[in-house]
Motif scaffolding. Structure first.
Motif, PDB file in Angstrom:
ATOM      1  N   GLY A 169     -22.033 -17.540 -15.224  1.00  0.00           N
ATOM      2  CA  GLY A 169     -21.447 -16.377 -14.571  1.00  0.00           C
ATOM      3  C   GLY A 169     -20.000 -16.614 -14.203  1.00  0.00           C
ATOM      4  O   GLY A 169     -19.164 -15.701 -14.307  1.00  0.00           O
ATOM      5  N   ILE A 170     -19.672 -17.823 -13.759  1.00  0.00           N
ATOM      6  CA  ILE A 170     -18.277 -18.163 -13.423  1.00  0.00           C
ATOM      7  C   ILE A 170     -17.402 -18.058 -14.660  1.00  0.00           C
ATOM      8  O   ILE A 170     -16.282 -17.531 -14.602  1.00  0.00           O
ATOM      9  N   VAL A 171     -17.893 -18.551 -15.786  1.00  0.00           N
ATOM     10  CA  VAL A 171     -17.117 -18.496 -17.034  1.00  0.00           C
ATOM     11  C   VAL A 171     -16.870 -17.048 -17.441  1.00  0.00           C
ATOM     12  O   VAL A 171     -15.738 -16.665 -17.799  1.00  0.00           O
ATOM     13  N   GLU A 172     -17.915 -16.209 -17.386  1.00  0.00           N
ATOM     14  CA  GLU A 172     -17.766 -14.807 -17.810  1.00  0.00           C
ATOM     15  C   GLU A 172     -16.810 -14.065 -16.881  1.00  0.00           C
ATOM     16  O   GLU A 172     -15.960 -13.290 -17.331  1.00  0.00           O
ATOM     17  N   ALA A 173     -16.948 -14.296 -15.591  1.00  0.00           N
ATOM     18  CA  ALA A 173     -16.038 -13.628 -14.649  1.00  0.00           C
ATOM     19  C   ALA A 173     -14.596 -14.090 -14.862  1.00  0.00           C
ATOM     20  O   ALA A 173     -13.647 -13.291 -14.781  1.00  0.00           O
ATOM     21  N   SER A 174     -14.410 -15.381 -15.149  1.00  0.00           N
ATOM     22  CA  SER A 174     -13.064 -15.902 -15.395  1.00  0.00           C
ATOM     23  C   SER A 174     -12.458 -15.273 -16.640  1.00  0.00           C
ATOM     24  O   SER A 174     -11.241 -15.006 -16.686  1.00  0.00           O
ATOM     25  N   ARG A 175     -13.286 -15.035 -17.633  1.00  0.00           N
ATOM     26  CA  ARG A 175     -12.779 -14.378 -18.852  1.00  0.00           C
ATOM     27  C   ARG A 175     -12.294 -12.961 -18.529  1.00  0.00           C
ATOM     28  O   ARG A 175     -11.266 -12.516 -19.051  1.00  0.00           O
ATOM     29  N   VAL A 176     -13.046 -12.251 -17.711  1.00  0.00           N
ATOM     30  CA  VAL A 176     -12.620 -10.905 -17.343  1.00  0.00           C
ATOM     31  C   VAL A 176     -11.302 -10.965 -16.571  1.00  0.00           C
ATOM     32  O   VAL A 176     -10.363 -10.195 -16.829  1.00  0.00           O
ATOM     33  N   TYR A 177     -11.201 -11.881 -15.635  1.00  0.00           N
ATOM     34  CA  TYR A 177      -9.948 -12.040 -14.888  1.00  0.00           C
ATOM     35  C   TYR A 177      -8.799 -12.418 -15.812  1.00  0.00           C
ATOM     36  O   TYR A 177      -7.644 -12.041 -15.569  1.00  0.00           O
ATOM     37  N   GLY A 178      -9.110 -13.176 -16.859  1.00  0.00           N
ATOM     38  CA  GLY A 178      -8.058 -13.550 -17.803  1.00  0.00           C
ATOM     39  C   GLY A 178      -7.431 -12.346 -18.469  1.00  0.00           C
ATOM     40  O   GLY A 178      -6.235 -12.368 -18.807  1.00  0.00           O
ATOM     41  N   ASN A 179      -8.210 -11.264 -18.665  1.00  0.00           N
ATOM     42  CA  ASN A 179      -7.668 -10.033 -19.238  1.00  0.00           C
ATOM     43  C   ASN A 179      -7.070  -9.125 -18.162  1.00  0.00           C
ATOM     44  O   ASN A 179      -6.015  -8.521 -18.356  1.00  0.00           O
ATOM     45  N   LEU A 180      -7.748  -9.010 -17.014  1.00  0.00           N
ATOM     46  CA  LEU A 180      -7.285  -8.088 -15.976  1.00  0.00           C
ATOM     47  C   LEU A 180      -6.009  -8.553 -15.312  1.00  0.00           C
ATOM     48  O   LEU A 180      -5.236  -7.721 -14.802  1.00  0.00           O
ATOM     49  N   THR A 181      -5.751  -9.865 -15.275  1.00  0.00           N
ATOM     50  CA  THR A 181      -4.554 -10.375 -14.581  1.00  0.00           C
ATOM     51  C   THR A 181      -3.274 -10.092 -15.337  1.00  0.00           C
ATOM     52  O   THR A 181      -2.196 -10.508 -14.885  1.00  0.00           O
ATOM     53  N   ARG A 182      -3.350  -9.396 -16.428  1.00  0.00           N
ATOM     54  CA  ARG A 182      -2.121  -8.893 -17.037  1.00  0.00           C
ATOM     55  C   ARG A 182      -1.504  -7.810 -16.156  1.00  0.00           C
ATOM     56  O   ARG A 182      -0.335  -7.466 -16.302  1.00  0.00           O
ATOM     57  N   SER A 183      -2.299  -7.259 -15.242  1.00  0.00           N
ATOM     58  CA  SER A 183      -1.833  -6.213 -14.330  1.00  0.00           C
ATOM     59  C   SER A 183      -1.379  -6.839 -13.019  1.00  0.00           C
ATOM     60  O   SER A 183      -2.090  -7.658 -12.418  1.00  0.00           O
ATOM     61  N   ALA A 184      -0.188  -6.452 -12.557  1.00  0.00           N
ATOM     62  CA  ALA A 184       0.336  -6.964 -11.281  1.00  0.00           C
ATOM     63  C   ALA A 184      -0.549  -6.537 -10.120  1.00  0.00           C
ATOM     64  O   ALA A 184      -0.714  -7.283  -9.136  1.00  0.00           O
ATOM     65  N   GLU A 185      -1.149  -5.361 -10.220  1.00  0.00           N
ATOM     66  CA  GLU A 185      -2.023  -4.869  -9.160  1.00  0.00           C
ATOM     67  C   GLU A 185      -3.238  -5.783  -8.987  1.00  0.00           C
ATOM     68  O   GLU A 185      -3.642  -6.104  -7.861  1.00  0.00           O
ATOM     69  N   VAL A 186      -3.806  -6.213 -10.094  1.00  0.00           N
ATOM     70  CA  VAL A 186      -4.964  -7.113 -10.030  1.00  0.00           C
ATOM     71  C   VAL A 186      -4.534  -8.484  -9.537  1.00  0.00           C
ATOM     72  O   VAL A 186      -5.244  -9.122  -8.734  1.00  0.00           O
ATOM     73  N   ARG A 187      -3.353  -8.960  -9.950  1.00  0.00           N
ATOM     74  CA  ARG A 187      -2.885 -10.278  -9.492  1.00  0.00           C
ATOM     75  C   ARG A 187      -2.691 -10.284  -7.991  1.00  0.00           C
ATOM     76  O   ARG A 187      -3.038 -11.259  -7.303  1.00  0.00           O
ATOM     77  N   ASP A 188      -2.165  -9.203  -7.463  1.00  0.00           N
ATOM     78  CA  ASP A 188      -1.993  -9.125  -6.013  1.00  0.00           C
ATOM     79  C   ASP A 188      -3.347  -9.123  -5.307  1.00  0.00           C
ATOM     80  O   ASP A 188      -3.503  -9.775  -4.248  1.00  0.00           O
ATOM     81  N   TYR A 189      -4.299  -8.397  -5.863  1.00  0.00           N
ATOM     82  CA  TYR A 189      -5.629  -8.348  -5.246  1.00  0.00           C
ATOM     83  C   TYR A 189      -6.276  -9.731  -5.250  1.00  0.00           C
ATOM     84  O   TYR A 189      -6.828 -10.174  -4.238  1.00  0.00           O
ATOM     85  N   LEU A 190      -6.183 -10.430  -6.374  1.00  0.00           N
ATOM     86  CA  LEU A 190      -6.786 -11.758  -6.465  1.00  0.00           C
ATOM     87  C   LEU A 190      -6.065 -12.753  -5.565  1.00  0.00           C
ATOM     88  O   LEU A 190      -6.691 -13.682  -5.026  1.00  0.00           O
TER      89      LEU A 190
END
Length: 875
Positions: A695-716
């Motif tokens: 589950g950690i690996v799959e979630a990290s993969r999703v974050y790897g795509n979503l963190t292209r957005s500054a909004e998501v980077r700020d949230y994380l």
């Protein structure tokens, strides 16, 4: 050497999604996409074994009164002796002649009954009794004649015929023994057994001559019995003066003595080799010596087979079969199977073929009888029935024959024997025959549907053997099953069997290719999803098949997506089973996660298979971008994540997250993933906190795509996800470290996120990862270099940026790993073959070297051993 690796600072830029090479080729883009989006695997649906062997399952959708029964009474009385006569191989065409109507004033000629010899020593009462006994076969005029005899014992004169009278009855032949019955058989007593014969010599005016139809044959038979057919005595020709009961039955049936088409040698063989065995079988049938009777059956089979007397053209087949039919009533499975073997070998047809197949079916219903089918060639005879029987004429017989094969093929040893006997090929030809018949008719045959249920059940068992799977392709069975689905899509039993077969076969890539190339494949299976939307056992298998097809081929993904109503059908099924799952959960009450749960429920299993189909389709760039814009789908996926936890529904949750990862790879202004990216990022947090490495690996993969957005980077950043990613670098799992680097690459684009990396010891951990994994994983080594490159964008001093010890270690490792001799060698404790070595060299040159070279130039250009000068004092 250092100056040769330096680049101008103007060329330096951070690593984003686009690599530092020139304009990428389409193949590079596709390869990059395939590394980011992945197919999903799942287990094949489990099929429980039925406890009771039945022709149709307990969950069959067929009404009992419309289907052949599994239980029935069967005995010798059900077999018909008329079938024992061999049929002619020549089929006669019907005559075009139409008889002219007979005028009402012209009566047909009625043959005169034979004269009664009043001088015979027979009482009138005896004559009357005989005539009354034959009354059922006489016409009205003969009844009047018998009534007159019964009244006064005198025979009245025959009435005068309108078109002339019949000739007077011939006088008794001289030398006849008084009291001998010249016309003693039922045919001779019946007026219908006479016929009028005119000859050219008699002329048109000559009265007709009446002769018994069987008189000539009877005289020939009498002469043969007396002289043995060739002038010898009966004993010399193999005939006994006192015939046995079996021989007397043969004689009474019209085949006694020597047949007209039988040679003396054949008659001798029959009476000396076959008839004694039949007599012994009859005698032993009355006692309980079943073992002896089994041996006699084997002796009879061997005797007939050696003499070539098996088959429909066998001489004296009638008497042989009648004896076998009589023994059917013995209630012993071994004996019944021996008898069925003999009857099948004699190639019976019609009603008798149906009954003998029922007999075999009855025996095969008991699992304890399976070993009996290994004792002789009964399996080969059953396969022969499948090969030769016409499904239009012998449909019921084939139903029970294939029903027996269904039970027997469930036994591993018997299935191996059936495979060697080309059972799969025979069933494939039978499928083709039924499909051809249906293609020529306006609607499918319901009786053929009963047969196909049994045929597909046998094929379902045969598909378990890997050795048979090639036969399904070479014999065209895969395509024939698709035709069956198109024709009988309303038959749920048949559709379930077809889906079970394809679910096994689509584990093979070759089968997937063949099915994907069939234009009706996706259309037929989507139709089944629409029609049987709530039939879980069928739906889950159809979805498993579509998932297998979409996992193997880009063309299949595109063809399935563009099939009319594809996404609407899939989302309708997902909505249906999600509602059923929520309803079931509310009825069961609150269940503690992980307690009392051994696997996914039926509704969860359907959702697992369905989401896998969508994830696999989204690997195609065009399809994936289009699916990512579907708001209904994204809402359903988020609803599942809100209702399910990875601790209790691991496979379902992982499939949902993997699907979101695939869809999040395609950036688009209309993407529903981007519109709900913060909500998705929030759902992924629980995955990082769970004690589940996958589950950690799959979630990290999703974050790897979503963190292209500054909004998501700020949230994380607010949720301290960057610190979590640094911590995960200490994991010994290559996949966890790889996905963590993927997230950190994007987080390091933001300058305000960079201090966290150094504060959490991330630089040292990245250098350690490069040292530990670099030689065996150049792709991961490239990810480490990209992370450090983005982190050091505003570098002024390597020591200040990385730290003194980390800087020296990094320069040393990069210099070593950029030497070609290093990559050409095989690391210790590795078993790379030639293909693996070539692949690693390709990744080293294409992915690692470009970024490592630039990073080394940057670190080296900002590194010096000199102490920095102190600023001048104001004095």
């Amino acid at each position: 050497m250092m100056s040769g690796r330096r680049r101008r600072k103007d060329d330096e830029k951070p690593f984003y999604a686009v690599p530092l090479t020139d304009k990428p080729t389409p193949s590079q883009i596709i390869n990059e996409a395939r590394q980011s989006v992945r197919t999903i695997r799942t287990n094949r649906p489990f099929t429980p074994r039925e406890g009771e062997r039945r022709l149709f399952g307990t969950d069959s959708g067929r009404p009992k009164e419309a289907r052949p029964p599994s239980a029935f009474s069967l005995g010798s009385r059900h077999f018909d002796g008329s079938d024992s006569r061999p049929t002619s191989s020549t089929k006669l065409s019907p005559l075009d002649h139409k008889p002219k109507p007979v005028p009402d004033d012209v009566l047909p000629l009625v043959p005169k009954p034979p004269a009664i010899d009043l001088a015979r020593p027979l009482a009138g009462r005896s004559v009357a009794r005989r005539m009354v006994k034959a009354g059922s076969q006489d016409n009205l005029a003969d009844r009047d004649l018998r009534q007159a005899v019964l009244t006064d014992g005198k025979v009245p004169k025959p009435p005068v015929e309108r078109r002339g009278s019949l000739p007077p009855a011939p006088s008794p032949v001289e030398g006849d023994v008084p009291g001998r019955r010249v016309h003693s058989g039922p045919k001779e007593r019946t007026p219908a057994s006479f016929y009028i014969e005119r000859t050219e010599a008699e002329g048109a005016e000559a009265p007709p001559r009446v002769r018994s139809a069987g008189s000539a044959r009877s005289r020939r038979r009498a002469g043969d019995e007396e002289a043995g057919g060739d002038g010898r005595t009966g004993r010399e020709s193999g005939y006994h003066s006192q015939p046995s009961s079996a021989e007397r039955k043969e004689t009474r049936s019209g085949s006694g003595g020597r047949r007209d088409d039988e040679t003396p040698e054949e008659a001798l063989f029959w009476n000396t080799s076959v008839l004694p065995i039949l007599t012994d079988m009859e005698s032993h049938s009355k006692d309980k010596k079943h073992r002896t009777l089994c041996d006699l059956c084997d002796r009879l089979y061997t005797t007939l087979d050696t003499a070539g007397l098996l088959g429909r053209a066998a001489k004296r087949r009638s008497a042989l079969l009648k004896t076998l039919y009589k023994l059917i009533d013995i209630d012993d499975p071994r004996i019944m199977l021996k008898l069925a073997r003999l009857i099948l070998a004699l190639k019976v047809s019609g009603k008798n073929l149906t009954n003998v197949c029922k007999l075999v079916f009855k025996i095969s219903k008991e699992e304890k009888n399976d070993n009996l089918f290994l004792e002789s060639n009964i399996l080969g005879l059953l396969v022969s029935v499948v090969q030769t029987a016409d499904p239009n004429q012998s449909c019921e017989a084939l139903v029970y024959c294939c029903g027996a094969l269904k039970f027997l093929s469930g036994n591993a040893a018997l299935m191996k024997e059936l495979s060697a006997m080309n059972c799969t090929e025979a069933l494939g030809k039978l499928l083709s025959s039924v499909n051809s018949t249906n293609a020529d008719s306006s609607r499918p045959n319901d009786q053929a549907g009963h047969l196909l249920v049994q045929v597909t059940a046998v094929l379902r068992n045969m598909a378990d053997s890997s050795g048979n799977r090639d036969k399904f392709l070479t014999q065209g069975v895969v395509r024939e099953l698709l035709s069956v689905i198109g024709c009988y899509y309303g038959d749920s039993d048949l559709m379930l069997n077809c889906s079970r077969i394809h679910s096994k076969l689509t584990l093979s890539t070759d089968c997937c290719v063949v099915m994907s190339q069939d234009k009706t494949c996706f259309k037929n299976y989507l139709r089944l999803l629409q029609k049987y939307q709530k039939k879980e056992d069928l739906v889950v298998r159809v979805l498993f098949i579509l998932g297998n097809l979409s996992a193997k081929s880009e063309d299949a993904r595109l063809a399935l997506f563009h099939q009319h109503g594809c996404m609407e059908t899939l989302l309708g099924v997902l909505r249906t089973f999600l509602d059923l799952d929520i309803k079931a959960a509310s009825e069961d009450g609150k269940v503690v996660d992980g307690e009392g749960k051994t696997g996914p429920s039926k509704t969860e299993d359907v959702m697992i298979k369905l989401i896998r189909v969508i994830a696999n389709m989204s690997i195609h760039p065009d399809v994936g971008a289009a699916i990512a814009e579907n708001n209904k789908l994204v809402d359903l996926l988020l609803q599942i994540l809100g209702n399910k936890s990875i601790a209790r529904c691991e496979e379902l949750v992982l499939n949902v997250v993997a699907t979101i990862n695939n869809l999040s790879y395609y950036p688009s202004k209309n993407s529903a993933i981007e519109q709900k990216q913060v909500q998705i990022a929030e759902r992924m947090l629980s995955m990082l906190m769970a004690d589940n490495m996958e589950g950690i690996v799959e979630a990290s993969r999703v974050y790897g795509n979503l963190t292209r957005s500054a909004e998501v980077r700020d949230y994380l950043g607010r949720k301290k996800v960057d610190a979590i990613m640094v911590t995960l670098l200490d994991s010994g799992s290559r996949e966890v470290v790889f996905t963590s680097c993927g997230v950190l690459i994007n987080l390091m684009v933001d300058e305000k996120r960079r201090p966290t990396l150094k504060e959490e010891g991330g630089v040292k951990k990245l250098v350690d990862v490069l040292r530990d994994f670099g030689r065996t994983d150049w792709e991961l080594a490239s990810m480490v270099c990209q992370t450090l490159w983005n982190y050091s964008e505003k570098i002024t001093s390597s020591i200040d940026c990385f730290g003194e010890e980390e800087t020296n270690q990094l320069i040393e490792l990069l210099l070593e790993f950029l030497e070609e001799d290093v990559v050409l060698g095989v690391p210790e404790a590795s078993d790379w073959d030639r293909e693996m070595r070539e692949y690693m060299q390709s990744v080293w040159r294409g992915r690692f070297c470009p970024v490592a070279t630039q990073l080394l130039d940057r670190v080296d250009s900002h590194h010096t051993d000199l102490e920095p000068l102190e600023p001048p004092s104001d004095s």
